[in-house]
Design an enzyme around this catalytic site. Structure first.
Site, PDB file in Angstrom:
ATOM      1  CE  LYS A 267       0.819   0.939   4.388  1.00 57.88           C
ATOM      2  NZ  LYS A 267       1.437   2.144   4.945  1.00 57.88           N
ATOM      3  CG  ASP A 320      -2.071   0.153   6.213  1.00 59.36           C
ATOM      4  OD1 ASP A 320      -2.192   1.348   6.531  1.00 59.36           O
ATOM      5  OD2 ASP A 320      -1.019  -0.507   6.403  1.00 59.36           O
ATOM      6  CD  GLU A 357      10.104   0.372   5.410  1.00 59.01           C
ATOM      7  OE1 GLU A 357      10.759   0.009   4.418  1.00 59.01           O
ATOM      8  OE2 GLU A 357      10.434   0.134   6.585  1.00 59.01           O
TER       9      GLU A 357
HETATM   10  N1  NAI Z   1       4.618   5.506  11.771  1.00 56.06           N
HETATM   11  C1  NAI Z   1       3.544   4.813  11.483  1.00 56.06           C
HETATM   12  O1  NAI Z   1       2.418   5.346  11.493  1.00 56.06           O
HETATM   13  C2  NAI Z   1       3.660   3.373  11.138  1.00 56.06           C
HETATM   14  C3  NAI Z   1       4.872   2.791  10.772  1.00 56.06           C
HETATM   15  N2  NAI Z   1       4.949   1.480  10.475  1.00 56.06           N
HETATM   16  C4  NAI Z   1       6.191   0.855  10.068  1.00 56.06           C
HETATM   17  O2  NAI Z   1       7.095   0.796  11.175  1.00 56.06           O
HETATM   18  C5  NAI Z   1       8.449   0.816  10.701  1.00 56.06           C
HETATM   19  C6  NAI Z   1       9.194   1.874  11.474  1.00 56.06           C
HETATM   20  O3  NAI Z   1       8.613   3.094  11.111  1.00 56.06           O
HETATM   21  P1  NAI Z   1       8.505   4.357  12.039  1.00 56.06           P
HETATM   22  O4  NAI Z   1       8.564   4.038  13.474  1.00 56.06           O
HETATM   23  O5  NAI Z   1       7.343   5.128  11.582  1.00 56.06           O
HETATM   24  O6  NAI Z   1       9.834   5.096  11.570  1.00 56.06           O
HETATM   25  P2  NAI Z   1      10.472   6.429  12.037  1.00 56.06           P
HETATM   26  O7  NAI Z   1      11.072   7.061  10.863  1.00 56.06           O
HETATM   27  O8  NAI Z   1       9.505   7.212  12.858  1.00 56.06           O
HETATM   28  O9  NAI Z   1      11.621   5.914  13.006  1.00 56.06           O
HETATM   29  C7  NAI Z   1      12.558   4.962  12.655  1.00 56.06           C
HETATM   30  C8  NAI Z   1      13.303   4.559  13.905  1.00 56.06           C
HETATM   31  O10 NAI Z   1      14.181   3.489  13.602  1.00 56.06           O
HETATM   32  C9  NAI Z   1      15.453   3.797  14.109  1.00 56.06           C
HETATM   33  N3  NAI Z   1      16.470   3.154  13.306  1.00 56.06           N
HETATM   34  C10 NAI Z   1      16.833   3.422  12.046  1.00 56.06           C
HETATM   35  N4  NAI Z   1      17.839   2.599  11.679  1.00 56.06           N
HETATM   36  C11 NAI Z   1      18.101   1.810  12.735  1.00 56.06           C
HETATM   37  C12 NAI Z   1      19.042   0.788  12.987  1.00 56.06           C
HETATM   38  N5  NAI Z   1      19.925   0.413  12.064  1.00 56.06           N
HETATM   39  N6  NAI Z   1      19.025   0.184  14.183  1.00 56.06           N
HETATM   40  C13 NAI Z   1      18.145   0.576  15.115  1.00 56.06           C
HETATM   41  N7  NAI Z   1      17.226   1.539  14.957  1.00 56.06           N
HETATM   42  C14 NAI Z   1      17.222   2.153  13.770  1.00 56.06           C
HETATM   43  C15 NAI Z   1      15.537   5.315  14.041  1.00 56.06           C
HETATM   44  O11 NAI Z   1      16.530   5.816  14.914  1.00 56.06           O
HETATM   45  C16 NAI Z   1      14.140   5.697  14.476  1.00 56.06           C
HETATM   46  O12 NAI Z   1      14.063   5.680  15.876  1.00 56.06           O
HETATM   47  C17 NAI Z   1       8.359   1.089   9.190  1.00 56.06           C
HETATM   48  O13 NAI Z   1       8.530  -0.104   8.490  1.00 56.06           O
HETATM   49  C18 NAI Z   1       6.944   1.618   9.004  1.00 56.06           C
HETATM   50  O14 NAI Z   1       6.435   1.315   7.717  1.00 56.06           O
HETATM   51  C19 NAI Z   1       3.856   0.690  10.576  1.00 56.06           C
HETATM   52  C20 NAI Z   1       2.644   1.203  10.942  1.00 56.06           C
HETATM   53  C21 NAI Z   1       2.449   2.591  11.211  1.00 56.06           C
HETATM   54  O1  13P Z   2       1.585   2.356   7.637  1.00 56.96           O
HETATM   55  C1  13P Z   2       1.173   3.385   8.081  1.00 56.96           C
HETATM   56  C2  13P Z   2      -0.189   3.541   8.605  1.00 56.96           C
HETATM   57  O2  13P Z   2      -0.881   2.341   8.625  1.00 56.96           O
HETATM   58  C3  13P Z   2       2.040   4.559   8.110  1.00 56.96           C
HETATM   59  O3  13P Z   2       2.180   5.000   6.823  1.00 56.96           O
HETATM   60  P1  13P Z   2       3.453   5.863   6.435  1.00 56.96           P
HETATM   61  O4  13P Z   2       4.643   4.967   6.649  1.00 56.96           O
HETATM   62  O5  13P Z   2       3.212   6.230   5.010  1.00 56.96           O
HETATM   63  O6  13P Z   2       3.464   7.045   7.348  1.00 56.96           O
END
Ligand code: NAI
Ligand code: 13P
Length: 443
Positions: A267, A320, A357
Site C-alpha cells: 500500500k 491500510d 518504505e
Molecule cells: N509511523 C507509522 O504510522 C507506522 C509505521 N509502520 C512501520 O514501522 C516501521 C518503522 O517506522 P517508524 O517508526 O514510523 O519510523 P520512524 O522514521 O519514525 O523511526 C525509525 C526509527 O528506527 C530507528 N532506526 C533506524 N535505523 C536503525 C538501525 N539500524 N538500528 C536501530 N534503529 C534504527 C531510528 O533511529 C528511528 O528511531 C516502518 O517499516 C513503518 O512502515 C507501521 C505502521 C504505522
Molecule cells: O503504515 C502506516 C499507517 O498504517 C504509516 O504510513 P506511512 O509509513 O506512510 O506514514
C-alpha cells in the site's frame, strides 16, 4: 488515569478521545500482583514458544469464540506480559505505549543513548511524537541484550533496511521469545519480506507480523483504530491481542502471514501515487479509480506470490490502503505530494527525514513484477516517473489508454482475446504518447 491521558484531554469535535473509560473499567493493572505471568498466560507463552504447536488450520468461528473466551479470562486475571519493542521511531513508541498502558511490562529499545536519557526524563519522544506524554510505566533502554533477555515477545519496529541487522544482533539472546514484525516493507535487493528475514535469521522462533491502518499520531490521540496480527501460531496471536487490545485499539487475527504483510508493504506504493495525484488536484472519481485499481494490483501480486486474495479485503489490505492514501499523516503520501509538486525523489526523502518504505518498495516490486511477468501497471508507471524521469501526465494518459480488462479478475478472468483490439488502439495513440513521454516534451 495514566499520564498519557492527562495530556490528551477529550475533544470529541476533533475526534480526540481520552481513555478514561479504559483506564477505569477495562484494564486495571495491579502492578503489585503482576510480577509473574498468570497460569493462563504462562500456558499461552509456553505453547507459543514450542514450534509446531498452534500451527493447525482452524475453523474461524471456533477461533472467534476461543479468542473471546481467552480475552475474557485474561481481563479477569490481570497479567504481566514481558515485552520488548525495538525501534524508537513513531510506530515502535506508539505501540510500546499502548502495551504499557495495558499493564504489560514493556521496555522500548532505542539505539541512541542520549535519546534514551531524554525519553526517560521527559517521558516523551520529542523527535517523532512531540507533545505526547507516554505512559509512566514504559521503560527505555539502549542495551539491546538486556532488553530482549527474559521477554515473552519481541516486537520489531525498525525500518526494513535495519531489520536483518537487528535480528542478527538479538540472535545470541534468543532463548524462547516470540518475534513480531511491525515493519511494513521489503528488503532492498532481495525482495525478502520481514517474515522471510525472520525465517532466515532465527529459524527456530515462533513469529508473527502485525499490520493495519495504524497512523501513529492518531493512535497517540486515542482515535479508535484496529490492526491485524497474523501468525501460524494461535497462542502468539492471542498473546498479542492480550498485550495490545483496548477500547481504542482492536486487534484482529489472521493466519495469512504473507497476505497481511504484503498488504502493509504494497500500500505504500499507492500512497505515493495518491499523494502525487493530490498534488495534481485530481477529482474524487480519479482517486476512487486509483484506489480500486491499486487494490486489484495488490491482490494480483499477492496471489502470484502465495497470499490469499481475500486477505486484501481486510484491515491490512483495503483498510491500510485507504488510511495511507487519504492522509497527509502518511509519510509515503507526503513523499508523493512533494514529487507531484516538482521535487526530486532525493530532495523529498531528505525533506521528510523519516521512514517512507514505499520509496524502496516501488523498486523491489517493479523488478519482481517485470521478472515474473505480473501485470502491475500503476507500479510500473510510478517507477517510470520517479526513476526514469518520465513526465507524470504522459504516463497517466498511457495508463488510461491501456487495454480492455475485467473489473475483478477473481470474479471474471480477463479476456485476452481482445489483445488485438488493444494493440490497435495503442498504436493509434502511440504518437501522442511519444510526444508526452519525457519531461523535456513541455508537458
Ligand atoms: N509511523 C507509522 O504510522 C507506522 C509505521 N509502520 C512501520 O514501522 C516501521 C518503522 O517506522 P517508524 O517508526 O514510523 O519510523 P520512524 O522514521 O519514525 O523511526 C525509525 C526509527 O528506527 C530507528 N532506526 C533506524 N535505523 C536503525 C538501525 N539500524 N538500528 C536501530 N534503529 C534504527 C531510528 O533511529 C528511528 O528511531 C516502518 O517499516 C513503518 O512502515 C507501521 C505502521 C504505522
Ligand atoms: O503504515 C502506516 C499507517 O498504517 C504509516 O504510513 P506511512 O509509513 O506512510 O506514514
Amino acid at each position: 488515569m495514566t499520564s498519557a491521558n492527562k495530556d490528551n484531554t477529550a475533544n470529541h469535535s476533533t475526534g480526540d478521545f481520552t481513555d478514561k473509560t479504559t483506564a477505569q473499567t477495562e484494564h486495571k493493572p495491579d502492578i503489585s500482583n503482576n510480577e509473574k505471568p498468570s497460569g493462563l498466560l504462562a500456558g499461552i507463552i509456553e505453547r507459543a514458544t514450542k514450534s509446531g504447536v498452534g500451527r493447525r488450520k482452524l475453523d474461524p468461528s471456533i477461533v472467534e469464540s476461543d479468542v473471546e473466551k481467552n480475552m475474557q479470562k485474561i481481563r479477569d486475571n490481570p497479567t504481566k506480559l514481558r515485552l520488548a519493542f525495538l525501534g524508537g521511531g513513531s510506530f515502535g513508541t506508539a505501540m510500546a505505549n499502548l502495551a504499557a498502558r495495558n499493564g504489560c511490562d514493556v521496555t522500548l529499545w532505542v539505539r541512541n543513548k542520549r535519546t534514551v536519557k531524554a525519553m526517560t526524563k521527559t517521558q516523551t519522544n520529542k523527535k517523532y511524537l512531540p507533545g505526547y506524554k507516554l505512559d509512566d510505566r514504559l521503560k527505555y533502554s539502549h542495551d539491546l541484550a538486556a532488553t530482549v533477555k527474559n521477554k515473552d515477545i519481541i516486537f520489531l519496529a525498525v525500518p526494513s533496511s535495519a531489520f536483518r541487522e537487528t535480528l542478527k544482533n538479538i540472535a545470541p539472546f534468543i532463548t524462547g521469545q516470540s518475534v513480531v514484525s511491525l515493519t511494513k516493507g521489503m528488503e532492498k535487493d532481495t525482495f525478502a519480506l520481514m517474515s522471510d528475514i525472520i525465517k532466515d535469521e532465527l529459524p527456530e522462533v515462533n513469529f508473527g507480523v502485525m499490520s493495519g491502518p495504524n497512523l501513529a499520531i492518531e493512535i497517540m490521540k486515542n482515535m479508535p483504530s484496529a490492526t491485524v496480527i497474523a501468525s501460524d501460531s494461535e497462542p502468539l496471536r492471542h498473546a498479542v491481542q492480550a498485550a495490545l487490545h483496548s477500547a481504542f485499539f482492536r486487534v484482529f487475527a489472521s493466519d495469512d502471514v504473507k497476505g497481511v504483510e504484503l498488504g502493509g508493504a504494497l500500500k505504500n506504493i499507492y500512497a505515493i501515487a495518491m499523494g502525487m495525484a493530490a498534488a495534481y488536484d485530481v477529482g474524487e472519481n480519479t482517486k476512487a479509480m486509483l484506489l480500486t485499481r491499486a487494490l486489484a494490483e495488490m491482490s494480483r501480486f499477492g496471489v502470484e506470490t502465495g497470499a490469499n486474495p481475500l486477505t486484501f479485503l481486510g484491515l491490512s489490505g483495503v483498510g491500510d490502503l485507504y488510511a495511507t492514501c487519504s492522509s497527509e499523516l502518511s509519510r509515503n503520501f507526503r513523499i508523493g505530494n512533494m514529487l507531484g509538486s516538482g521535487m526530486s525523489i532525493d530532495a523529498a526523502v531528505k525533506k521528510l527525514g523519516q521512514t517512507a518504505e514505499g520509496v524502496n518498495t516501488i523498486q523491489q516490486v517493479h523488478e519482481k513484477a517485470t521478472k515474473e511477468g505480473i501485470y502491475m501497471p500503476i507500479t510500473h508507471a510510478l517507477y517510470a516517473v520517479i526513476y526514469e524521469d518520465k513526465a507524470a501526465l504522459g504516463v497517466a494518459l498511457h495508463l488510461m489508454e491501456a487495454g480492455f480488462r475485467s473489473d475483478v479478475e477473481f470474479v471474471m478472468p480477463h479476456d485476452h482475446s481482445n489483445a488485438e483490439l488493444t494493440a490497435q488502439i495503442q498504436a493509434a495513440t502511440s504518437d501522442t504518447d511519444d510526444d508526452n513521454a519525457t519531461k523535456g516534451s513541455g508537458e
